[in-house]
Design a protein around this motif. Structure first.
Motif, PDB file in Angstrom:
ATOM      1  N   LYS A  13       0.853  -1.254   0.118  1.00  0.00           N
ATOM      2  CA  LYS A  13      -0.249  -0.076   0.056  1.00  0.00           C
ATOM      3  C   LYS A  13       0.763   1.245   0.027  1.00  0.00           C
ATOM      4  N   LEU A  14       0.803   2.149  -0.866  1.00  0.00           N
ATOM      5  CA  LEU A  14       1.463   3.146  -1.017  1.00  0.00           C
ATOM      6  C   LEU A  14       1.049   4.310  -0.124  1.00  0.00           C
ATOM      7  N   PHE A  15       2.000   5.291   0.478  1.00  0.00           N
ATOM      8  CA  PHE A  15       1.579   6.266   1.452  1.00  0.00           C
ATOM      9  C   PHE A  15       0.756   7.328   0.788  1.00  0.00           C
ATOM     10  N   LEU A  16      -0.222   7.457   1.622  1.00  0.00           N
ATOM     11  CA  LEU A  16      -1.442   8.465   0.919  1.00  0.00           C
ATOM     12  C   LEU A  16      -2.140   8.979   2.188  1.00  0.00           C
ATOM     13  N   PRO A  17      -2.135  10.213   2.132  1.00  0.00           N
ATOM     14  CA  PRO A  17      -2.820  10.892   3.357  1.00  0.00           C
ATOM     15  C   PRO A  17      -4.369  10.593   3.239  1.00  0.00           C
ATOM     16  N   SER A  18      -4.896  10.345   4.548  1.00  0.00           N
ATOM     17  CA  SER A  18      -6.503  10.386   4.395  1.00  0.00           C
ATOM     18  C   SER A  18      -7.023  11.631   3.943  1.00  0.00           C
ATOM     19  N   ARG A  19      -8.361  11.680   3.827  1.00  0.00           N
ATOM     20  CA  ARG A  19      -8.942  12.991   3.278  1.00  0.00           C
ATOM     21  C   ARG A  19      -8.745  13.962   4.467  1.00  0.00           C
ATOM     22  N   ARG A  20      -8.944  13.487   5.656  1.00  0.00           N
ATOM     23  CA  ARG A  20      -8.860  14.435   6.918  1.00  0.00           C
ATOM     24  C   ARG A  20      -7.550  15.066   6.825  1.00  0.00           C
ATOM     25  N   ASP A  21      -6.468  14.043   6.762  1.00  0.00           N
ATOM     26  CA  ASP A  21      -4.995  14.595   6.604  1.00  0.00           C
ATOM     27  C   ASP A  21      -4.903  15.683   5.576  1.00  0.00           C
ATOM     28  N   ALA A  22      -5.513  15.432   4.265  1.00  0.00           N
ATOM     29  CA  ALA A  22      -5.102  16.033   3.346  1.00  0.00           C
ATOM     30  C   ALA A  22      -6.070  17.358   3.503  1.00  0.00           C
ATOM     31  N   LEU A  23      -6.850  17.515   4.192  1.00  0.00           N
ATOM     32  CA  LEU A  23      -7.660  18.809   4.580  1.00  0.00           C
ATOM     33  C   LEU A  23      -6.719  19.603   5.467  1.00  0.00           C
ATOM     34  N   VAL A  24      -6.222  19.023   6.418  1.00  0.00           N
ATOM     35  CA  VAL A  24      -5.436  19.774   7.427  1.00  0.00           C
ATOM     36  C   VAL A  24      -4.175  20.224   6.836  1.00  0.00           C
ATOM     37  N   LEU A  25      -3.523  19.242   5.991  1.00  0.00           N
ATOM     38  CA  LEU A  25      -2.229  19.698   5.126  1.00  0.00           C
ATOM     39  C   LEU A  25      -2.554  20.758   4.329  1.00  0.00           C
ATOM     40  N   ALA A  26      -3.932  20.839   3.615  1.00  0.00           N
ATOM     41  CA  ALA A  26      -4.316  22.120   2.811  1.00  0.00           C
ATOM     42  C   ALA A  26      -4.258  23.444   3.532  1.00  0.00           C
ATOM     43  N   LEU A  27      -5.080  23.078   4.615  1.00  0.00           N
ATOM     44  CA  LEU A  27      -5.320  24.359   5.370  1.00  0.00           C
ATOM     45  C   LEU A  27      -4.026  25.011   6.248  1.00  0.00           C
ATOM     46  N   ALA A  28      -3.085  24.185   6.507  1.00  0.00           N
ATOM     47  CA  ALA A  28      -1.853  24.593   7.063  1.00  0.00           C
ATOM     48  C   ALA A  28      -0.944  25.173   5.952  1.00  0.00           C
ATOM     49  N   GLY A  29      -0.768  24.656   4.766  1.00  0.00           N
ATOM     50  CA  GLY A  29      -0.268  25.050   3.781  1.00  0.00           C
ATOM     51  C   GLY A  29      -0.891  26.556   3.426  1.00  0.00           C
ATOM     52  N   ALA A  30      -2.213  26.486   3.220  1.00  0.00           N
ATOM     53  CA  ALA A  30      -2.693  27.729   2.906  1.00  0.00           C
ATOM     54  C   ALA A  30      -2.463  29.179   3.653  1.00  0.00           C
ATOM     55  N   ALA A  31      -2.404  28.631   5.316  1.00  0.00           N
ATOM     56  CA  ALA A  31      -2.188  29.435   6.127  1.00  0.00           C
ATOM     57  C   ALA A  31      -0.954  30.020   6.258  1.00  0.00           C
ATOM     58  N   LEU A  32       0.319  29.252   6.063  1.00  0.00           N
ATOM     59  CA  LEU A  32       1.466  29.361   6.006  1.00  0.00           C
ATOM     60  C   LEU A  32       1.705  30.073   4.698  1.00  0.00           C
ATOM     61  N   LEU A  33       1.177  29.797   3.634  1.00  0.00           N
ATOM     62  CA  LEU A  33       1.253  30.686   2.277  1.00  0.00           C
ATOM     63  C   LEU A  33       0.959  32.253   2.577  1.00  0.00           C
ATOM     64  N   GLY A  34      -0.158  32.295   3.069  1.00  0.00           N
ATOM     65  CA  GLY A  34      -0.684  33.590   3.289  1.00  0.00           C
ATOM     66  C   GLY A  34       0.229  34.334   4.368  1.00  0.00           C
ATOM     67  N   THR A  35       0.849  33.901   5.580  1.00  0.00           N
ATOM     68  CA  THR A  35       1.717  34.340   6.565  1.00  0.00           C
ATOM     69  C   THR A  35       2.809  34.728   5.776  1.00  0.00           C
ATOM     70  N   ALA A  36       3.652  33.611   4.937  1.00  0.00           N
ATOM     71  CA  ALA A  36       4.713  34.027   4.190  1.00  0.00           C
ATOM     72  C   ALA A  36       4.564  35.075   3.301  1.00  0.00           C
ATOM     73  N   LEU A  37       3.456  35.315   2.409  1.00  0.00           N
ATOM     74  CA  LEU A  37       3.284  36.262   1.511  1.00  0.00           C
ATOM     75  C   LEU A  37       3.137  37.781   2.249  1.00  0.00           C
ATOM     76  N   PHE A  38       2.702  37.917   3.579  1.00  0.00           N
ATOM     77  CA  PHE A  38       2.346  38.892   4.284  1.00  0.00           C
ATOM     78  C   PHE A  38       3.681  39.318   4.671  1.00  0.00           C
TER      79      PHE A  38
END
Length: 135
Positions: A13-38
């Motif tokens: 079985k390949l490593f693949l984040p669950s839907r919940r993990d993917a949502l948390v990763l996307a939210l963390a990435g978006a928050a960090l991206l906004g902070t870094a751009l600011f």
């Protein structure tokens, strides 16, 4: 002759984040991206603020500006992303993937593009690795 796939056993079985993990990763990435751009456009490249900090008007924003500048001069974001991506490639884990993603996104925005891009490539390769063994 080809051996049958049943004789070889189940495919790992390949490593693949669950839907919940993917949502948390996307939210963390978006928050960090906004902070870094600011940080980049609102604090680091803000000319009046930079001139005020250079004139000696110390404050939290000036200390934060100096800390972020020193971090990208020393390639902290790029090296952090590369280390996390290498660990992720060796031993896939959602937490390490998230740490590598956050550091890589910060590196892309905050002037550590070479190392951060390599880290993103390693993170993408880690998705093709087998996941952790089920207990």
């Amino acid at each position: 002759m080809k051996a049958s796939s049943a004789a070889q056993g189940p495919e790992p079985k390949l490593f693949l984040p669950s839907r919940r993990d993917a949502l948390v990763l996307a939210l963390a990435g978006a928050a960090l991206l906004g902070t870094a751009l600011f940080l980049r456009y609102g604090i680091i490249q803000n000319t009046p603020l930079g001139l005020a900090c250079e004139a000696g008007r110390g404050g939290f924003v000036c200390r934060l500006r100096l800390a972020v500048i020193l971090m990208f001069v020393w390639n902290v974001f790029g090296w952090g992303a590369l280390i996390a991506a290498a660990v992720q490639l060796i031993r896939p884990n959602v937490v390490v993937f998230g740490i590598g993603l956050v550091f890589a996104l910060a590196g892309l925005v905050l002037y550590n593009t070479g190392a951060a891009a390599l880290a993103i490539a390693l993170l993408l390769l880690s998705l093709a690795r087998s996941g952790p063994e089920a207990p």
